[in-house]
Scaffold this motif. Structure first.
Motif, mmCIF file in Angstrom:
data_model
loop_
_atom_site.group_PDB
_atom_site.id
_atom_site.type_symbol
_atom_site.label_atom_id
_atom_site.label_comp_id
_atom_site.label_asym_id
_atom_site.label_seq_id
_atom_site.Cartn_x
_atom_site.Cartn_y
_atom_site.Cartn_z
ATOM 1 N N GLY A 216 0.808 -1.212 0.000
ATOM 2 C CA GLY A 216 0.000 0.000 0.000
ATOM 3 C C GLY A 216 0.843 1.264 0.000
ATOM 4 O O GLY A 216 0.601 2.193 -0.786
ATOM 5 N N LEU A 217 1.857 1.323 0.865
ATOM 6 C CA LEU A 217 2.701 2.509 0.957
ATOM 7 C C LEU A 217 3.527 2.719 -0.301
ATOM 8 O O LEU A 217 3.888 3.857 -0.633
ATOM 9 N N TRP A 218 3.823 1.632 -1.002
ATOM 10 C CA TRP A 218 4.568 1.725 -2.260
ATOM 11 C C TRP A 218 3.830 2.583 -3.279
ATOM 12 O O TRP A 218 4.454 3.208 -4.149
ATOM 13 N N HIS A 219 2.499 2.663 -3.189
ATOM 14 C CA HIS A 219 1.697 3.448 -4.132
ATOM 15 C C HIS A 219 1.789 4.952 -3.890
ATOM 16 O O HIS A 219 1.185 5.728 -4.640
ATOM 17 N N ALA A 220 2.507 5.384 -2.874
ATOM 18 C CA ALA A 220 2.509 6.789 -2.465
ATOM 19 C C ALA A 220 2.781 7.770 -3.602
ATOM 20 O O ALA A 220 2.105 8.814 -3.684
ATOM 21 N N PRO A 221 3.749 7.527 -4.498
ATOM 22 C CA PRO A 221 4.010 8.530 -5.544
ATOM 23 C C PRO A 221 2.798 8.866 -6.399
ATOM 24 O O PRO A 221 2.686 9.994 -6.887
ATOM 25 N N LEU A 222 1.888 7.922 -6.600
ATOM 26 C CA LEU A 222 0.687 8.186 -7.389
ATOM 27 C C LEU A 222 -0.488 8.615 -6.515
ATOM 28 O O LEU A 222 -1.257 9.507 -6.881
ATOM 29 N N ILE A 223 -0.629 7.986 -5.362
ATOM 30 C CA ILE A 223 -1.754 8.307 -4.480
ATOM 31 C C ILE A 223 -1.698 9.763 -4.032
ATOM 32 O O ILE A 223 -2.718 10.456 -3.987
ATOM 33 N N LEU A 224 -0.515 10.254 -3.724
ATOM 34 C CA LEU A 224 -0.373 11.637 -3.262
ATOM 35 C C LEU A 224 -0.622 12.652 -4.381
ATOM 36 O O LEU A 224 -0.764 13.848 -4.104
ATOM 37 N N LEU A 225 -0.672 12.163 -5.623
ATOM 38 C CA LEU A 225 -1.034 13.024 -6.743
ATOM 39 C C LEU A 225 -2.539 13.002 -7.015
ATOM 40 O O LEU A 225 -3.018 13.690 -7.916
ATOM 41 N N GLY A 226 -3.260 12.174 -6.254
ATOM 42 C CA GLY A 226 -4.709 12.111 -6.423
ATOM 43 C C GLY A 226 -5.213 10.853 -7.088
ATOM 44 O O GLY A 226 -6.415 10.737 -7.357
ATOM 45 N N TYR A 227 -4.353 9.905 -7.319
ATOM 46 C CA TYR A 227 -4.763 8.665 -7.976
ATOM 47 C C TYR A 227 -5.664 7.847 -7.045
ATOM 48 O O TYR A 227 -5.354 7.654 -5.877
ATOM 49 N N TYR A 229 -8.066 8.336 -5.205
ATOM 50 C CA TYR A 229 -8.809 9.110 -4.206
ATOM 51 C C TYR A 229 -8.681 10.594 -4.551
ATOM 52 O O TYR A 229 -7.861 11.318 -3.970
ATOM 53 N N VAL A 230 -9.509 11.040 -5.470
ATOM 54 C CA VAL A 230 -9.353 12.375 -6.045
ATOM 55 C C VAL A 230 -9.577 13.480 -5.010
ATOM 56 O O VAL A 230 -8.816 14.452 -4.948
ATOM 57 N N ASP A 231 -10.606 13.340 -4.182
ATOM 58 C CA ASP A 231 -11.006 14.427 -3.275
ATOM 59 C C ASP A 231 -10.439 14.298 -1.870
ATOM 60 O O ASP A 231 -10.682 15.176 -1.036
ATOM 61 N N ALA A 232 -9.711 13.246 -1.574
ATOM 62 C CA ALA A 232 -9.225 13.019 -0.212
ATOM 63 C C ALA A 232 -7.866 13.666 -0.003
ATOM 64 O O ALA A 232 -7.051 13.731 -0.930
ATOM 65 N N PRO A 233 -7.596 14.165 1.205
ATOM 66 C CA PRO A 233 -6.237 14.647 1.500
ATOM 67 C C PRO A 233 -5.235 13.500 1.424
ATOM 68 O O PRO A 233 -5.601 12.325 1.569
ATOM 69 N N GLY A 234 -3.978 13.845 1.212
ATOM 70 C CA GLY A 234 -2.965 12.826 0.966
ATOM 71 C C GLY A 234 -2.866 11.777 2.053
ATOM 72 O O GLY A 234 -2.787 10.575 1.771
ATOM 73 N N TRP A 235 -2.888 12.210 3.319
ATOM 74 C CA TRP A 235 -2.731 11.254 4.413
ATOM 75 C C TRP A 235 -3.878 10.260 4.459
ATOM 76 O O TRP A 235 -3.669 9.062 4.708
ATOM 77 N N LEU A 236 -5.099 10.746 4.196
ATOM 78 C CA LEU A 236 -6.255 9.859 4.221
ATOM 79 C C LEU A 236 -6.227 8.914 3.021
ATOM 80 O O LEU A 236 -6.525 7.722 3.159
ATOM 81 N N ALA A 237 -5.879 9.451 1.856
ATOM 82 C CA ALA A 237 -5.825 8.624 0.656
ATOM 83 C C ALA A 237 -4.822 7.489 0.820
ATOM 84 O O ALA A 237 -5.115 6.326 0.492
ATOM 85 N N LEU A 238 -3.643 7.796 1.353
ATOM 86 C CA LEU A 238 -2.618 6.766 1.521
ATOM 87 C C LEU A 238 -3.023 5.755 2.592
ATOM 88 O O LEU A 238 -2.743 4.559 2.468
ATOM 89 N N THR A 239 -3.703 6.228 3.637
ATOM 90 C CA THR A 239 -4.190 5.317 4.671
ATOM 91 C C THR A 239 -5.222 4.349 4.108
ATOM 92 O O THR A 239 -5.175 3.142 4.377
ATOM 93 N N MET A 240 -6.157 4.871 3.310
ATOM 94 C CA MET A 240 -7.192 4.028 2.721
ATOM 95 C C MET A 240 -6.589 3.033 1.730
ATOM 96 O O MET A 240 -6.980 1.866 1.681
ATOM 97 N N MET A 241 -5.642 3.487 0.944
ATOM 98 C CA MET A 241 -4.995 2.599 -0.028
ATOM 99 C C MET A 241 -4.254 1.478 0.689
ATOM 100 O O MET A 241 -4.288 0.315 0.263
ATOM 101 N N THR A 242 -3.601 1.804 1.788
ATOM 102 C CA THR A 242 -2.868 0.791 2.540
ATOM 103 C C THR A 242 -3.819 -0.224 3.155
ATOM 104 O O THR A 242 -3.563 -1.435 3.123
ATOM 105 N N GLY A 243 -4.942 0.245 3.706
ATOM 106 C CA GLY A 243 -5.924 -0.683 4.262
ATOM 107 C C GLY A 243 -6.473 -1.623 3.216
ATOM 108 O O GLY A 243 -6.614 -2.829 3.446
ATOM 109 N N MET A 244 -6.794 -1.082 2.044
ATOM 110 C CA MET A 244 -7.296 -1.925 0.965
ATOM 111 C C MET A 244 -6.254 -2.941 0.526
ATOM 112 O O MET A 244 -6.554 -4.116 0.295
#
Length: 350
Positions: A216-227, A229-244
């Motif tokens: 999940g954390l490996w996705h950070a370079p794209l997730i923090l750009l809005g991949y 999770y378009v409307d979520a702040p970066g920390w929440l988007a990365l947390t959700m991606m990691t949980g999934m």
């Protein structure tokens, strides 16, 4: 005192020094793997960060290149540091037998991830975080109208009903799974092919949690750009991606462990990617889908995978398959002589 037989090869004793050396080399290989697996994606995605982000014209190529980085890291760790006798076995590429078991898990690899993606949608609708339109497919129709308008043919009427287009999209998912196989293998060769078996020494649950969190954390370079999770702040988007990734990664891990091969995990990853955007087919028009809550990416979509993984844990489906024993009295075997066990475990010959 027993006399040593001339010419007999004596086993080399396992000393504390050789054990320490092997352990140190393994720690080094894991460290190098993680450094490359996390460092290379930032290097690869640098044009996105310096340019137009996800709107960069080279985004599809860059995203596929990023998917190759775990495989590169695993190949460096195996061939550059560990150098095992059977390197392709260490990566999960071989063995490809028993063939029947491999085919069975390849079939499950296509069915299970797609089912998890689709089941997330009605559950999201029950919780009120996802609005479905299974009659007119109004959200999909609106998306098609926007695409036609962007191409300057907004008044053009589609030659076939939108429901048929939806069915065609769904029918293409298995094909998409196989088309996605090689890019998905770029990730799975590292995560489930090489890293997971090493983490399993810590125990099943820790291995699933750690490997999923790393993925999940490996996705950070794209997730923090809005991949994703378009409307979520970066920390929440990365947390959700990691949980999934922890939950879905556990499903991929089950396929890897039970098949003793990386191929089912890679195919499952390809099927998951092929089906992940299907929520757009069933969404009602006029509502923006919040992926932190809806779809397989959001918390409502985690309910079924969590139950599924729990059942796998309770039924001990994360244990390697039992060795296959050959029947007694095979041709060339003396009657009554015990059959020699044939193991399909990682220590057997490919």
């Amino acid at each position: 005192m027993a006399k040593r037989e001339a010419g007999a090869v004596q086993p080399i004793p396992q000393t504390a020094q050789t054990t320490t050396t092997a352990s140190g080399r393994e720690r080094l290989s894991i460290g190098v793997f993680l450094a490359l697996a996390f460092g290379l994606p930032w290097l690869v995605t640098l044009p996105l960060w310096l340019g137009d982000g996800l709107a960069h014209p080279w985004f599809p190529v860059i995203s596929i290149a990023m998917m190759m980085t775990p495989a590169i890291a695993a190949l460096v760790a195996v061939f550059g540091i560990e150098r095992p006798v059977r390197p392709w076995r260490a990566l999960g590429i071989v063995p490809l037998k028993p063939v029947g078991r491999l085919i069975a898990y390849l079939a499950l690899a296509v069915v299970v991830p797609v089912a998890l993606v689709f089941l997330a949608l009605p559950i999201g609708a029950l919780f009120g975080v996802y609005s479905m339109d299974l009659v007119n497919f109004s959200g999909f129709q609106a998306m098609l109208d926007e695409q036609l308008a962007a191409e300057g043919v907004g008044n053009l009427e589609l030659p076939i009903p939108v429901a048929v287009l939806v069915l065609l999209q769904l029918a293409s998912i298995p094909l998409g799974a196989f088309l996605n196989l090689i890019p998905a293998l770029g990730e799975e060769l590292g995560w489930r092919g090489w890293l997971l078996p090493k983490l399993l020494r810590l125990g099943t649950v820790p291995a699933l949690l750690i490997s999923g969190a790393i993925w999940g954390l490996w996705h950070a370079p794209l997730i923090l750009l809005g991949y994703n999770y378009v409307d979520a702040p970066g920390w929440l988007a990365l947390t959700m991606m990691t949980g999934m990734c922890v939950l879905v990664g556990a499903v991929f891990a089950w396929l890897r462990i039970r098949s003793e091969s990386v191929w089912p995990a890679a195919l499952a990853h390809g099927a998951f990617n092929a089906a992940a955007g299907s929520y757009l087919l069933f969404a009602a028009a006029g509502e923006r889908v919040d992926t932190t809550q809806a779809t397989i990416l959001g918390w409502t979509g985690w309910i079924v995978p969590l139950i599924f993984v729990g059942v796998l844990l309770v039924t001990k489906q994360f244990s390697p398959p039992k060795p296959v024993e050959l029947p007694a009295d095979l041709p060339g075997q003396l009657p009554g002589q015990p059959a020699q066990p044939h193991s399909a475990s990682p220590s057997s010959t490919p």
